[in-house]
Design an enzyme around this catalytic site. Structure first.
Site, PDB file in Angstrom:
ATOM      1  N   ARG A 116      -5.588   3.782 -15.460  1.00 20.82           N
ATOM      2  CA  ARG A 116      -5.746   4.431 -14.159  1.00 20.82           C
ATOM      3  C   ARG A 116      -6.504   5.761 -14.210  1.00 20.82           C
ATOM      4  NH1 ARG A 116      -1.798   6.108 -11.820  1.00 20.82           N
ATOM      5  NH2 ARG A 116      -2.588   5.824  -9.714  1.00 20.82           N
ATOM      6  N   CYS A 135     -13.035   4.559 -28.326  1.00 14.75           N
ATOM      7  CA  CYS A 135     -14.330   5.228 -28.453  1.00 14.75           C
ATOM      8  C   CYS A 135     -15.087   5.257 -27.135  1.00 14.75           C
ATOM      9  CB  CYS A 135     -15.141   4.549 -29.543  1.00 14.75           C
ATOM     10  SG  CYS A 135     -14.300   4.731 -31.111  1.00 14.75           S
ATOM     11  N   GLU A 136     -14.601   6.065 -26.212  1.00 16.05           N
ATOM     12  CA  GLU A 136     -15.200   6.279 -24.895  1.00 16.05           C
ATOM     13  C   GLU A 136     -14.786   7.678 -24.470  1.00 16.05           C
ATOM     14  OE1 GLU A 136     -16.941   4.244 -22.853  1.00 16.05           O
ATOM     15  OE2 GLU A 136     -16.708   2.376 -23.967  1.00 16.05           O
ATOM     16  N   GLU A 172       3.817  -6.896   1.635  1.00 16.21           N
ATOM     17  CA  GLU A 172       3.333  -7.172   0.268  1.00 16.21           C
ATOM     18  C   GLU A 172       3.327  -5.897  -0.572  1.00 16.21           C
ATOM     19  OE1 GLU A 172      -0.659  -8.333   1.221  1.00 16.21           O
ATOM     20  OE2 GLU A 172      -0.058 -10.142   2.274  1.00 16.21           O
ATOM     21  N   PRO A 173       4.472  -5.267  -0.772  1.00 17.78           N
ATOM     22  CA  PRO A 173       4.447  -4.029  -1.567  1.00 17.78           C
ATOM     23  C   PRO A 173       4.296  -4.316  -3.051  1.00 17.78           C
ATOM     24  CG  PRO A 173       6.698  -4.547  -0.917  1.00 17.78           C
ATOM     25  CD  PRO A 173       5.828  -5.627  -0.339  1.00 17.78           C
ATOM     26  N   GLY A 174       3.521  -3.493  -3.724  1.00 20.81           N
ATOM     27  CA  GLY A 174       3.354  -3.626  -5.171  1.00 20.81           C
ATOM     28  C   GLY A 174       3.792  -2.342  -5.849  1.00 20.81           C
ATOM     29  N   ARG A 175       2.891  -1.355  -5.842  1.00 18.08           N
ATOM     30  CA  ARG A 175       3.134  -0.074  -6.517  1.00 18.08           C
ATOM     31  C   ARG A 175       4.491   0.541  -6.164  1.00 18.08           C
ATOM     32  NH1 ARG A 175      -1.054   3.231  -7.922  1.00 18.08           N
ATOM     33  NH2 ARG A 175      -2.330   2.103  -6.420  1.00 18.08           N
ATOM     34  N   GLY A 180       0.763  -1.240   0.000  1.00 17.96           N
ATOM     35  CA  GLY A 180       0.000   0.000   0.000  1.00 17.96           C
ATOM     36  C   GLY A 180       0.791   1.285   0.000  1.00 17.96           C
ATOM     37  N   TYR A 227       0.159  -1.058 -12.214  1.00 16.79           N
ATOM     38  CA  TYR A 227      -1.275  -1.023 -12.527  1.00 16.79           C
ATOM     39  C   TYR A 227      -1.551  -0.389 -13.886  1.00 16.79           C
ATOM     40  CZ  TYR A 227      -1.450  -2.353  -7.649  1.00 16.79           C
ATOM     41  OH  TYR A 227      -1.237  -3.003  -6.469  1.00 16.79           O
TER      42      TYR A 227
HETATM   43  C1  LIG Z   1      -2.943  -4.947  -4.173  1.00 15.93           C
HETATM   44  C2  LIG Z   1      -2.467  -5.609  -2.943  1.00 15.93           C
HETATM   45  C3  LIG Z   1      -1.189  -5.338  -2.440  1.00 15.93           C
HETATM   46  C4  LIG Z   1      -0.264  -4.305  -3.047  1.00 15.93           C
HETATM   47  O1  LIG Z   1      -0.737  -3.024  -2.935  1.00 15.93           O
HETATM   48  P1  LIG Z   1       0.176  -1.796  -3.392  1.00 15.93           P
HETATM   49  O2  LIG Z   1      -0.629  -0.609  -3.096  1.00 15.93           O
HETATM   50  O3  LIG Z   1       0.433  -1.957  -4.845  1.00 15.93           O
HETATM   51  O4  LIG Z   1       1.436  -1.860  -2.596  1.00 15.93           O
HETATM   52  C5  LIG Z   1      -0.772  -6.038  -1.332  1.00 15.93           C
HETATM   53  N1  LIG Z   1      -1.569  -6.962  -0.729  1.00 15.93           N
HETATM   54  C6  LIG Z   1      -2.795  -7.243  -1.196  1.00 15.93           C
HETATM   55  C7  LIG Z   1      -3.610  -8.264  -0.502  1.00 15.93           C
HETATM   56  C8  LIG Z   1      -3.291  -6.585  -2.307  1.00 15.93           C
HETATM   57  O5  LIG Z   1      -4.524  -6.853  -2.738  1.00 15.93           O
END
Ligand SMILES: *Cc1c(COP(=O)(O)O)cnc(C)c1O
Length: 426
Positions: A322, A354-355, A283-286, A246, A382
């Site tokens: 996004r 076309c939106e 669990e970092p993503g972004r 997050g 994303y």
């Molecule tokens: C999407 C998600 C993440 C990653 O979130 P980011 O904002 O990209 O860091 C981690 N854990 C879970 C369960 C998610 O659904």
């Protein structure tokens, strides 16, 4: 035009050309065409290093939340750097395996795991299921028991804290579909601990995305630690605590804490409450990939109007969803600033789909002419992982840069790929 980007230090202008590491984006666009996603490997590893510094000397596992960008070469970078993966489907598990990831470091999140996905994950031997509902607990128990296995589980708790982000990407509030209500947690752990097909190993939460403040994390941590104390006082051991992902990135002057600074504060709280030696997961993503990528797109047409000027580019909402989904902001900058080909004007930058929702940026001041190329910044997370084939548009190509080396890691999708699995009725 600034020569550097505060959020994207691996992108900069040199000789009036926008570069990623040591490659000019214009050269890459000529070589590989547009729209083109370009990623910096150094940017990914640098973002990861901030977490690794933050956790130095701790028992911690970083599981990259791969839904942010699940391209195999991106996964490979993180797998080689020792990351595990947070997955949300059987398809993502297959990608981890294809990228050479360690399945024992995989955790499986998501509210709608199917029995088939559970079986696949159990056969593969993943590290942990992050279970999101009471009914899922019973189904997983059934599936594991039938296979003669015990599924390692952690229960995703909804700590009911406001991450102060966009409502579509806030996940830890009572009205969200994710996790088990805070008040139900002990009862659910007691139920799970008594089931023969499950082995309780952890607890987890994930409160939202693009979080730019520390306080929501501190609040969630307090709630989680209170729960761990309660659960353990009832004789159920919690081996690891997973604080989810997050952490936000700088899209437009956003000022999220650096990962190491955030964790210095969180670890201080863990130490103060006596949990400093517990195994930790995140669990970092972004925050690992968002500012490691851009999308290069070519200006097709300028369409001046009475109320608005439109700059129509060859990337669209199917490539960059996004803005349409969350009114999100991406900076848009020219690749070549040496000889501006037109006067400055204010444009809505839009795609060919076309939106009316197909826009990439609104009211942007640009000096562009048809044929010029621009970079849509902060497009590593994303974007490609959410890309679609809407309007029968093939998905963009992707290039991974490492210094002066640029590797095509995903070929542009051909039109024939789009309907290869379809058939006419005979
Ligand atoms: C999407 C998600 C993440 C990653 O979130 P980011 O904002 O990209 O860091 C981690 N854990 C879970 C369960 C998610 O659904």
């Amino acid at each position: 035009m600034p020569a550097t980007f505060p959020g994207q230090p691996f992108f900069h202008y040199a000789h009036e050309q926008l570069h990623v590491e040591d490659c000019a984006l214009n050269t890459l666009a000529e070589q590989f065409g547009t729209p083109l996603f370009v990623y910096s490997k150094a940017a990914m590893l640098s973002a990861l290093a901030a977490y690794q510094r933050g956790f130095a000397g701790r028992k911690a596992q970083i599981c990259y939340a791969m839904k942010a960008n699940s391209t195999l070469a991106v996964l490979q970078v993180f797998a080689r750097a020792g990351c595990g993966f947070d997955i949300v489907s059987g398809g993502e598990l297959a990608r981890v395996i294809a990228a050479g990831g360690d399945v024992t470091k995989v955790i499986f999140s998501g509210v709608g795991k199917t029995r088939a996905e559970m079986r696949l994950a159990l056969e593969t031997g993943i590290g942990c299921f992050n279970v999101e509902s009471e009914s899922e607990i019973d189904v997983l128990n059934e599936v594991a028991t039938a296979m003669g296995l015990r599924a390692p589980i952690s229960i995703r708790v909804n700590p009911n804290v406001d991450p102060k982000t966009h409502p579509y990407i806030s996940t830890g509030l009572k009205g969200n579909k994710f996790g088990i209500a805070h008040e139900r947690t002990l009862a659910v752990y007691q139920h799970a601990a008594a089931l023969p097909g499950l082995k309780v190993v952890g607890i987890d939460c994930h409160i939202g995305s693009q979080i730019t403040e520390v306080n929501p994390y501190l609040d969630a941590m307090d709630r989680m630690l209170d729960l761990v104390e309660t659960i353990e006082s009832h004789g159920i051991a919690i081996e690891h605590i997973d604080f989810g992902g997050g952490l936000g990135i700088d899209y437009q002057g956003d000022t999220p804490p650096q990962a190491d600074a955030l964790w210095a504060q969180l670890l201080a709280k863990l130490d103060a409450r006596g949990f400093g030696q517990r195994k930790l997961m995140i669990e970092p993503g972004r925050s690992l990939v968002g500012n490691a990528g851009v999308c290069v797109t070519e200006v097709l047409y300028l369409k001046p109007g009475e109320q608005k000027n439109f700059c129509i580019v060859d990337a669209a909402m199917n490539d960059l969803p996004r803005p349409a989904m969350y009114q999100a902001f991406h900076a848009i900058v020219p690749l070549d600033t040496s000889a501006p080909s037109a006067p400055t004007a204010l444009y809505d930058v839009v795609g060919p789909v076309c939106e009316s929702g197909d826009w990439i940026g609104r009211d942007r001041s640009l000096q562009v002419a048809p044929g010029d190329k621009v970079a849509v910044m902060s497009a590593g997370a994303y974007c490609m992982s959410m890309a679609s084939n809407y309007n029968a548009r093939g998905r963009a190509a992707e290039v991974l840069v490492e210094g002066t080396k640029a590797s095509l890691v995903r070929a542009r999708e051909a039109v024939s790929d789009l309907f290869a699995s379809e058939s006419l009725v005979g």
